[in-house]
Structures are given as structure tokens and as C-alpha cells.
Design a protein around this motif. Structure first.
Motif, mmCIF file in Angstrom:
data_model
loop_
_atom_site.group_PDB
_atom_site.id
_atom_site.type_symbol
_atom_site.label_atom_id
_atom_site.label_comp_id
_atom_site.label_asym_id
_atom_site.label_seq_id
_atom_site.Cartn_x
_atom_site.Cartn_y
_atom_site.Cartn_z
ATOM 1 N N LEU A 103 0.683 -1.385 0.586
ATOM 2 C CA LEU A 103 -0.389 -0.260 0.080
ATOM 3 C C LEU A 103 0.960 1.235 0.105
ATOM 4 N N SER A 137 0.328 5.477 -0.169
ATOM 5 C CA SER A 137 -0.839 5.858 0.232
ATOM 6 C C SER A 137 -0.137 5.971 1.742
ATOM 7 N N SER A 138 -0.263 7.157 2.323
ATOM 8 C CA SER A 138 -0.179 7.570 3.246
ATOM 9 C C SER A 138 -0.494 6.697 5.048
ATOM 10 N N ASN A 139 0.309 7.121 5.824
ATOM 11 C CA ASN A 139 -0.021 6.319 6.619
ATOM 12 C C ASN A 139 -1.607 6.408 7.625
ATOM 13 N N PRO A 140 -2.037 7.410 7.376
ATOM 14 C CA PRO A 140 -3.361 7.290 8.158
ATOM 15 C C PRO A 140 -4.297 6.629 6.947
ATOM 16 N N GLU A 141 -3.983 6.800 5.488
ATOM 17 C CA GLU A 141 -4.864 6.014 4.478
ATOM 18 C C GLU A 141 -4.924 4.862 5.176
ATOM 19 N N ILE A 142 -3.288 3.817 5.298
ATOM 20 C CA ILE A 142 -2.986 2.817 4.960
ATOM 21 C C ILE A 142 -3.755 1.814 6.273
ATOM 22 N N ALA A 155 -6.251 3.066 7.784
ATOM 23 C CA ALA A 155 -7.641 3.207 7.762
ATOM 24 C C ALA A 155 -7.678 1.916 6.805
ATOM 25 N N GLN A 156 -7.818 1.389 5.924
ATOM 26 C CA GLN A 156 -7.616 0.413 4.723
ATOM 27 C C GLN A 156 -7.746 -1.048 6.187
ATOM 28 N N PRO A 176 -2.196 5.140 12.683
ATOM 29 C CA PRO A 176 -1.333 5.399 11.439
ATOM 30 C C PRO A 176 0.413 4.966 12.538
#
Length: 140
Positions: free
Chosen positions: A80, A85-90, A92-93, A98
Motif C-alpha cells: 500500500l 498511500s499515506s500512513n493514515p490512509e493505510i 484506515a484501510q 497510523p
């Protein structure tokens, strides 16, 4: 209706794993993988396989040969991150914080002997998201 039942097993297994109920999760995820594979729903079957790996289904012993190999969770996070993808996006997925993503990325960087996300493209195989690739990723 059988497809929906397979997905329900998958979702419940994912939830159980995130609640740290690995043994219960394995049972649900095995059932989901079997059902979804039989129906030809390969994307969902692959997702069940990744979740099974994350529960430790194929636990491996740490030796000098395996010390540099990525775990299923590390592989998924690295894939990811490689995708931008950023740490917060990863987080969340994957339903993790984060900070936990940062921790795993630090371990990935150490194991792969790299220092930045931009180097992930070079060291990770293109099929790192596949179930087979998860277990064999990064034997460098």
C-alpha cells in the motif's frame, strides 16, 4: 445466496482478527476461502487468504534464513505504501492506527535494507499483493 454467505464469513473473520480472536477468525476465514474459491470469486478468496496469513495460519519458525522475510501484515503495508498511500490512509484501510503503520514500515525498511518509500518500488515484486507473493516476498 451462497456468495453472500461466503462474504459474510470473510467479513466476520476479518472482524474477529481485528478483535485479536485469531483462532475464531481462522475458522471463519478458512470457510470463506473455501466457499469463495469454489465459486470462482478469486478476488474475495485472495482477500480471505491474506487475512488467514495475517492470523498466523502458516506460522513459520524464525531462522537466519527467514529473519529478513516480511510478514503478511508487513507485506500488505509495504504494498500500500508503494502504491502511494499515506500512513493514515493505510491505517484506515487495514483498521490499524497510523502509528502502527509507521512501526511496520520501520520494520519493512530494516528488513529490506532501504531508507524510504521511494525505494519500495525497486525492492518489492510487482505481484506482492497475491497470496502466494505474501509468503515469499523479500528474500533478499
Amino acid at each position: 445466496m451462497r456468495f453472500e454467505l461466503g462474504r459474510a464469513h470473510l467479513l466476520y473473520g476479518e472482524w474477529l482478527r481485528r478483535q485479536r480472536r485469531r483462532l475464531d477468525a481462522r475458522e471463519q476465514l478458512r470457510r470463506a476461502h473455501e466457499m469463495l474459491s469454489d465459486m470462482g470469486a478469486e478476488a474475495f478468496a485472495e482477500r480471505a487468504a491474506r487475512e488467514l496469513l495475517a492470523t498466523g495460519e502458516t506460522a513459520r519458525k524464525r531462522t537466519d534464513d527467514t529473519r529478513g522475510q516480511l510478514t503478511a501484515q508487513e507485506t500488505q503495508i509495504a504494498r500500500l505504501a508503494r502504491g502511494g498511500s499515506s500512513n493514515p490512509e493505510i491505517g484506515a484501510q487495514l483498521f490499524i492506527s497510523p502509528r502502527t503503520v509507521e512501526y511496520h514500515l520501520h520494520k519493512v525498511f530494516t528488513k529490506l535494507e532501504i531508507s524510504s518509500r521511494s525505494e519500495l518500488e525497486r525492492v518489492l515484486p510487482a505481484d506482492a499483493g497475491s497470496a502466494a507473493g505474501l509468503a515469499a516476498t523479500s528474500r533478499q
